[in-house]
Design a protein around this motif. Structure first.
Motif, PDB file in Angstrom:
ATOM      1  N   ARG A  57       0.818  -1.218   0.000  1.00  0.00           N
ATOM      2  CA  ARG A  57       0.000   0.000   0.000  1.00  0.00           C
ATOM      3  C   ARG A  57       0.854   1.272   0.000  1.00  0.00           C
ATOM      4  N   LEU A  58       1.897   1.242  -0.783  1.00  0.00           N
ATOM      5  CA  LEU A  58       2.750   2.410  -0.942  1.00  0.00           C
ATOM      6  C   LEU A  58       2.391   3.161  -2.212  1.00  0.00           C
ATOM      7  N   LEU A  59       2.719   4.444  -2.243  1.00  0.00           N
ATOM      8  CA  LEU A  59       2.630   5.206  -3.487  1.00  0.00           C
ATOM      9  C   LEU A  59       3.838   4.832  -4.340  1.00  0.00           C
ATOM     10  N   VAL A  60       3.599   4.519  -5.612  1.00  0.00           N
ATOM     11  CA  VAL A  60       4.669   4.039  -6.485  1.00  0.00           C
ATOM     12  C   VAL A  60       4.709   4.902  -7.743  1.00  0.00           C
ATOM     13  N   GLY A  61       5.884   5.425  -8.035  1.00  0.00           N
ATOM     14  CA  GLY A  61       6.055   6.218  -9.242  1.00  0.00           C
ATOM     15  C   GLY A  61       7.298   5.798  -9.992  1.00  0.00           C
ATOM     16  N   GLY A  62       7.213   5.784 -11.304  1.00  0.00           N
ATOM     17  CA  GLY A  62       8.348   5.431 -12.136  1.00  0.00           C
ATOM     18  C   GLY A  62       8.854   6.644 -12.903  1.00  0.00           C
ATOM     19  N   ILE A  63      10.174   6.842 -12.888  1.00  0.00           N
ATOM     20  CA  ILE A  63      10.817   7.888 -13.683  1.00  0.00           C
ATOM     21  C   ILE A  63      11.577   7.184 -14.798  1.00  0.00           C
ATOM     22  N   PHE A  64      11.184   7.407 -16.025  1.00  0.00           N
ATOM     23  CA  PHE A  64      11.783   6.717 -17.175  1.00  0.00           C
ATOM     24  C   PHE A  64      12.583   7.745 -17.983  1.00  0.00           C
ATOM     25  N   CYS A  65      13.907   7.623 -17.888  1.00  0.00           N
ATOM     26  CA  CYS A  65      14.811   8.625 -18.459  1.00  0.00           C
ATOM     27  C   CYS A  65      15.170   8.301 -19.906  1.00  0.00           C
ATOM     28  N   ASP A  66      15.380   9.353 -20.668  1.00  0.00           N
ATOM     29  CA  ASP A  66      15.843   9.212 -22.046  1.00  0.00           C
ATOM     30  C   ASP A  66      17.116  10.035 -22.197  1.00  0.00           C
ATOM     31  N   LEU A  67      18.174   9.382 -22.686  1.00  0.00           N
ATOM     32  CA  LEU A  67      19.457  10.056 -22.876  1.00  0.00           C
ATOM     33  C   LEU A  67      19.685  10.342 -24.361  1.00  0.00           C
ATOM     34  N   ARG A  68      20.316  11.471 -24.640  1.00  0.00           N
ATOM     35  CA  ARG A  68      20.609  11.849 -26.019  1.00  0.00           C
ATOM     36  C   ARG A  68      21.943  11.252 -26.452  1.00  0.00           C
ATOM     37  N   LYS A  69      21.884  10.332 -27.389  1.00  0.00           N
ATOM     38  CA  LYS A  69      23.090   9.755 -27.992  1.00  0.00           C
ATOM     39  C   LYS A  69      24.138   9.391 -26.936  1.00  0.00           C
ATOM     40  N   ALA A  70      23.711   8.554 -25.992  1.00  0.00           N
ATOM     41  CA  ALA A  70      24.559   8.243 -24.845  1.00  0.00           C
ATOM     42  C   ALA A  70      25.896   7.626 -25.250  1.00  0.00           C
ATOM     43  N   PHE A  71      25.887   6.684 -26.193  1.00  0.00           N
ATOM     44  CA  PHE A  71      27.112   5.987 -26.582  1.00  0.00           C
ATOM     45  C   PHE A  71      28.096   6.931 -27.274  1.00  0.00           C
ATOM     46  N   ASP A  72      27.574   7.979 -27.917  1.00  0.00           N
ATOM     47  CA  ASP A  72      28.437   8.932 -28.624  1.00  0.00           C
ATOM     48  C   ASP A  72      28.993  10.002 -27.701  1.00  0.00           C
ATOM     49  N   CYS A  73      28.511  10.065 -26.462  1.00  0.00           N
ATOM     50  CA  CYS A  73      28.919  11.134 -25.542  1.00  0.00           C
ATOM     51  C   CYS A  73      29.875  10.653 -24.451  1.00  0.00           C
ATOM     52  N   VAL A  74      30.326   9.411 -24.541  1.00  0.00           N
ATOM     53  CA  VAL A  74      31.243   8.880 -23.529  1.00  0.00           C
ATOM     54  C   VAL A  74      32.559   9.654 -23.577  1.00  0.00           C
ATOM     55  N   ASP A  75      32.907  10.313 -22.480  1.00  0.00           N
ATOM     56  CA  ASP A  75      34.146  11.078 -22.398  1.00  0.00           C
ATOM     57  C   ASP A  75      35.311  10.130 -22.117  1.00  0.00           C
ATOM     58  N   HIS A  76      36.308  10.124 -22.986  1.00  0.00           N
ATOM     59  CA  HIS A  76      37.403   9.158 -22.869  1.00  0.00           C
ATOM     60  C   HIS A  76      38.197   9.325 -21.576  1.00  0.00           C
ATOM     61  N   LYS A  77      38.434  10.571 -21.165  1.00  0.00           N
ATOM     62  CA  LYS A  77      39.198  10.797 -19.940  1.00  0.00           C
ATOM     63  C   LYS A  77      38.451  10.276 -18.716  1.00  0.00           C
ATOM     64  N   ILE A  78      37.151  10.527 -18.673  1.00  0.00           N
ATOM     65  CA  ILE A  78      36.343  10.047 -17.545  1.00  0.00           C
ATOM     66  C   ILE A  78      36.293   8.520 -17.544  1.00  0.00           C
ATOM     67  N   LEU A  79      36.123   7.922 -18.712  1.00  0.00           N
ATOM     68  CA  LEU A  79      36.076   6.466 -18.825  1.00  0.00           C
ATOM     69  C   LEU A  79      37.376   5.838 -18.334  1.00  0.00           C
TER      70      LEU A  79
END
Length: 307
Positions: A57-79
């Motif tokens: 009996r809990l309140l349940v909410g879903g947040i469904f995120c969309d990323l813009r071109k995630a694979f193309d934005c991978v920063d090499h230094k951070i990785l």
């Protein structure tokens, strides 16, 4: 990519995945591009969490995120910094650095039978498309995201598909937690050079017939996050009451077209060929996610017969 390169990538991939699995580095909430995981398991994890919360009996909410071109934005230094943190050092890190660096790209435009070329530019972001290592490198890149979310919500990830479940008792805490999750997730994305597409990021409240329905008006950066009644999650259309009506309605026309195609070619094809068509066009559709929607009161078979 050349076949020799891909074979060499497979060797590196096996060594990397062995290290990640042995040290239990990859987050349990990540279901993409891993052995012994699947879209069914990711869907089961999400749906079981929803049902458990509704039963409590809990309140349940879903947040469904969309990323813009995630694979193309991978920063090499951070990785590379994250890989070092996960124990991939010295020769292993040098090998991955060499793999990512010194790549170039250009644009070719064809107009009126004439080709125009841009200048070659070095690639500083993104993982190579169509590569063996690319998906695994992305999993390493996004691996610490669940740690940012876990304190306030239950995350479910399938590669770059990020979903968060918020479960609370009090309405004001529920809305506040949704807001905080969006802020925390967006901060993580920005600090890792990823962009959250607010126009395609949606909220969905799950409830029973007797449950409390909230007015989810959540704003972030002067934009209102769209509240929906259904969402497409890894090929399944999930609605707010988990009735599966919309999902079943969406596959009925596909099954009808498959049946029509089989009937049309039946007089001209051998049984084995017909079986191949059946498993390719009918069976694959009707069995996908059937463990979730198969017991729905919206009988697919009665609808299918009518149409």
């Amino acid at each position: 990519m050349p076949s020799f390169s891909k074979n060499f990538e497979k060797i590196i991939f096996r060594r990397l995945i062995q290290h990640l699995d042995y040290n239990k580095i990859l987050a349990n909430e990540q279901f993409g591009f891993r052995s012994k995981t699947s879209t069914d398991l990711a869907s089961f994890h999400l749906i079981s969490k929803i049902l458990e919360a509704l039963n409590n009996r809990l309140l349940v909410g879903g947040i469904f995120c969309d990323l813009r071109k995630a694979f193309d934005c991978v920063d090499h230094k951070i990785l590379l910094a994250k890989m070092y943190q996960y124990g991939i050092t010295v020769k292993g890190l040098k090998l991955i650095t060499s793999y990512l660096q010194d790549r170039s790209q250009r644009v070719i435009i064809s107009s009126r039978s004439k080709l125009y070329y841009s200048e070659w530019e070095s690639i500083r972001q993104g993982v190579p498309q169509g590569s063996v290592l690319g998906p695994l490198l992305f999993l390493i890149y996004i691996n610490d995201l669940p740690q940012t979310i876990n304190s306030l919500a239950d995350p479910v990830l399938f590669a770059d598909d990020t979903s968060m479940l918020v479960k609370l008792t009090e309405p004001w805490e529920f809305l506040h937690s949704i807001q905080r999750n969006i802020i925390n997730a967006d901060r993580w994305f920005k600090s890792n050079s990823l962009l959250l597409n607010m126009d395609k990021t949606h909220l969905l409240q799950f409830y029973t017939k007797t449950g409390q329905i909230m007015d989810l008006e959540v704003r972030y950066e002067n934009k209102q996050i769209t509240t929906v009644n259904t969402i497409k999650f890894l090929g399944l259309i999930i609605d707010s009451t988990l009735s599966w009506k919309q999902h079943i309605d969406s596959i009925i026309p596909k099954l009808n077209r498959a049946c029509f195609a089989i009937r049309q070619v039946k007089p001209y094809m051998a049984l084995e060929a017909l079986k191949m068509i059946y498993f390719s066009y009918f069976y694959s559709i009707v069995t996908y996610g059937i463990i979730f929607w198969g017991n729905s009161v919206h009988s697919i078979f009665s609808k299918f017969r009518k149409e």
